[in-house]
Every structure is written in C-alpha cells, then in structure tokens.
Design a protein around this motif. Structure first.
Motif, PDB file in Angstrom:
ATOM      1  N   GLY A  20       9.347-109.459  -9.937  1.00 35.57           N
ATOM      2  CA  GLY A  20       9.695-110.323  -8.827  1.00 35.57           C
ATOM      3  C   GLY A  20       9.109-109.748  -7.554  1.00 35.57           C
ATOM      4  O   GLY A  20       9.277-108.564  -7.262  1.00 35.57           O
ATOM      5  N   LEU A  21       8.449-110.556  -6.773  1.00 38.16           N
ATOM      6  CA  LEU A  21       7.674-110.056  -5.647  1.00 38.16           C
ATOM      7  C   LEU A  21       8.566-109.485  -4.560  1.00 38.16           C
ATOM      8  O   LEU A  21       9.485-110.098  -4.076  1.00 38.16           O
ATOM      9  CB  LEU A  21       6.833-111.191  -5.064  1.00 38.16           C
ATOM     10  N   LEU A  66      17.160-109.503 -14.933  1.00 42.79           N
ATOM     11  CA  LEU A  66      18.159-108.780 -14.144  1.00 42.79           C
ATOM     12  C   LEU A  66      19.081-109.723 -13.368  1.00 42.79           C
ATOM     13  O   LEU A  66      20.297-109.509 -13.309  1.00 42.79           O
ATOM     14  CB  LEU A  66      17.478-107.805 -13.182  1.00 42.79           C
ATOM     15  N   ASN A  67      18.515-110.741 -12.750  1.00 44.43           N
ATOM     16  CA  ASN A  67      19.342-111.653 -11.971  1.00 44.43           C
ATOM     17  C   ASN A  67      20.361-112.369 -12.854  1.00 44.43           C
ATOM     18  O   ASN A  67      21.552-112.484 -12.493  1.00 44.43           O
ATOM     19  CB  ASN A  67      18.457-112.671 -11.252  1.00 44.43           C
ATOM     20  N   GLN A  68      19.904-112.822 -14.027  1.00 46.96           N
ATOM     21  CA  GLN A  68      20.815-113.486 -14.963  1.00 46.96           C
ATOM     22  C   GLN A  68      21.890-112.516 -15.467  1.00 46.96           C
ATOM     23  O   GLN A  68      23.071-112.863 -15.558  1.00 46.96           O
ATOM     24  CB  GLN A  68      20.026-114.057 -16.143  1.00 46.96           C
ATOM     25  N   ILE A 116      24.123 -99.651 -15.034  1.00 49.53           N
ATOM     26  CA  ILE A 116      22.730 -99.547 -14.610  1.00 49.53           C
ATOM     27  C   ILE A 116      22.241-100.867 -14.031  1.00 49.53           C
ATOM     28  O   ILE A 116      21.526-100.886 -13.012  1.00 49.53           O
ATOM     29  CB  ILE A 116      21.844 -99.093 -15.793  1.00 49.53           C
ATOM     30  N   VAL A 117      22.616-101.980 -14.643  1.00 47.89           N
ATOM     31  CA  VAL A 117      22.238-103.296 -14.113  1.00 47.89           C
ATOM     32  C   VAL A 117      22.755-103.449 -12.684  1.00 47.89           C
ATOM     33  O   VAL A 117      22.035-103.912 -11.784  1.00 47.89           O
ATOM     34  CB  VAL A 117      22.786-104.425 -15.006  1.00 47.89           C
ATOM     35  N   ASP A 123      16.030-104.332  -8.854  1.00 45.82           N
ATOM     36  CA  ASP A 123      14.770-103.570  -8.769  1.00 45.82           C
ATOM     37  C   ASP A 123      14.349-103.216 -10.198  1.00 45.82           C
ATOM     38  O   ASP A 123      14.891-102.282 -10.800  1.00 45.82           O
ATOM     39  CB  ASP A 123      14.995-102.306  -7.946  1.00 45.82           C
ATOM     40  N   PRO A 124      13.369-103.924 -10.782  1.00 43.87           N
ATOM     41  CA  PRO A 124      13.020-103.716 -12.190  1.00 43.87           C
ATOM     42  C   PRO A 124      12.569-102.301 -12.518  1.00 43.87           C
ATOM     43  O   PRO A 124      12.920-101.762 -13.568  1.00 43.87           O
ATOM     44  CB  PRO A 124      11.883-104.723 -12.425  1.00 43.87           C
ATOM     45  N   ILE A 125      11.764-101.699 -11.655  1.00 41.63           N
ATOM     46  CA  ILE A 125      11.244-100.363 -11.961  1.00 41.63           C
ATOM     47  C   ILE A 125      12.373 -99.329 -11.921  1.00 41.63           C
ATOM     48  O   ILE A 125      12.504 -98.480 -12.816  1.00 41.63           O
ATOM     49  CB  ILE A 125      10.101 -99.991 -11.015  1.00 41.63           C
TER      50      ILE A 125
END
Length: 263
Positions: A20-21, A66-68, A116-117, A123-125
C-alpha cells in the motif's frame, strides 16, 4: 560487487500490488493516493529467486490483508485459533490469502499473531519483520549514483527510468518508491519491495508508460493525460517502508530525474 535488484510477483497472491503506497513524507505530495494508472510504472523483470521467498510472500500478503485482519480483530469476533481467524479473512478476500494467513499465523500462534497485526499499524514490512519473515539490518546504507529518464524528450510513450546505487554496509528490508510530478498536478507514484542486500553496487530499471490509460475510469478518480511539458520523477530507497515511523525504518537516499513530453 555489482548486482541486479530482484523483484518478483508471488503467483499465490495473484499478482496484486506489493505494498500500500506510503511514500516519503518529505516528498511534496499534495495528497495520499494510490497509483493513478495500474500499468503506468512497471519494474523491468531481471531475476527470479529459486524456491519460496518467505519475505516477499509475507509482504505481498500483508499489503492485501492487514486492513481486513485489523477490522476482523477490532470487531472482536475471533475466539478460536488461526484456522478461525484466517477462515474469516478468506471469506472476505480469497482462499489463497487465507492459506498464507494460516501459514504465517501458525509460526507464532494466534494470540501473538493478533498482537503483531495490531502493533504493525498497517505497515507491511514492519509486520513481516515482527513475524521474522523478513530480515533486519539497521546498520545498512545506500546512495544513488545514477538515476536517469530515457529519452530525455519525446512524444507520449514509454520512458525508461534507470537507477544505480552503492551500499557499503548492505541494506535492510525496505522499498524503492517513485513519484511523478505531472504537468496537470495529478499525483502519480508507486512503491516496490526491496529485499535485504549485501554490500555492493546495484542497478535496476523501471518503465514509465507516459500515455493515457484507456481503462482509467474518471468516476473513480482523476485520469492522467500526460500533457506536453516537463515532468520530474523522484526516487527514494528506504530501510523499511518509506516514511514509516516504526523501528527499522529510514530513508537512505533520494534522487530525481526529468523528462519532457513534446506532444
């Protein structure tokens, strides 16, 4: 040592966007956005890793899920284990995403997975570093030695964006982000996963399709027309997600290049 930057798309996740940008905050962005044209910026394929790339798999998953996952957790409907949580996620996304969710959740167990989520804050990384799916190198560095747009001037069409950077201490898991400053002010950019690399000199190339996207729906947002004039492309290489305030995150270096559309 000189090498090529490796980027690949995970087939299991059906070639969705990597991240996600969220580009560097010190870039002069007018608004938060996602890439205007899905096909505008592409990385030229250079190499494929052999076997399962755990970090890439995790970041691809996190960018989509992650958002879901956070919404599911906040709704308080998860009382079972990984299978229940990931089953709910699969019903809202796809079976493939649910499968990856189970693989990652089973590594740490459902309680730690949920923590962790929540800690990752979309932040995916950073999320994948917390899961130990992506390695960390906080002593890394990178410095651009080249960033050019070719041709420098020409009609609408494809422009090659070539970059080279040097690293003395290697890099951490991060991303390379691009922003195009357009004539009509429509924001355009994207970010690509950049996996941990040892010290050395590295090269890569993006292709920018500077022509109107026939599939762009103006009811869903502005459509870039690539009007005649001067364009600036900004590039950043980062440890972690560019602009993130989480640990293991910093902007290593930035550069820019220009090109002109004549007609």
């Amino acid at each position: 040592m000189k090498g090529l930057i490796t980027f690949s798309i995970c087939a299991l996740l059906l070639a969705q966007p990597l991240i996600g940008l969220r580009l560097p905050s010190n870039f002069n962005f007018q608004t938060e956005y996602k890439i205007v044209s899905k096909s505008a910026i592409k990385l030229v394929a250079q190499a494929e890793k052999v076997g399962l790339d755990k970090c890439k798999l995790c970041v691809d998953f996190a960018g989509q899920a992650l958002n879901q996952l956070l919404n599911i957790i906040l709704q308080g409907g998860v009382v079972g284990g990984c299978s229940e949580l990931c089953g709910i996620l699969a019903s809202k996304t796809s079976p493939a995403i649910g499968t990856v969710c189970n693989l990652l959740c089973d590594i740490v167990g459902v309680e730690e997975f949920i923590k962790i989520v929540q800690k990752a804050d979309l932040d995916p990384i950073y999320y994948c570093e917390l899961l130990t799916a992506c390695p960390v190198n906080d002593a890394g560095d990178a410095k651009f030695t080249k960033f050019t747009a070719t041709p420098a001037s020409g009609p609408q069409g494809t422009f090659a964006l070539d970059f080279e950077y040097e690293s003395k201490n290697g890099t951490g898991t991060g991303e390379i982000a691009l922003e195009v400053v357009t004539v009509d002010g429509i924001p355009l950019g994207d970010a690509f996963l950049h996996e941990l690399q040892p010290a050395g000199t590295y090269t890569g190339e993006f292709q920018l399709k500077a022509e109107p996207d026939p599939d762009c729906d103006p009811t869903q947002g502005p459509c870039e027309q690539w009007l005649p004039g001067d364009y600036t492309v900004k590039i950043a290489i980062c440890n972690g997600e560019c602009g993130s305030k989480h640990p293991h995150s910093q902007i290593y270096d930035e550069s820019s290049a220009t090109f002109t559309i004549t007609q």
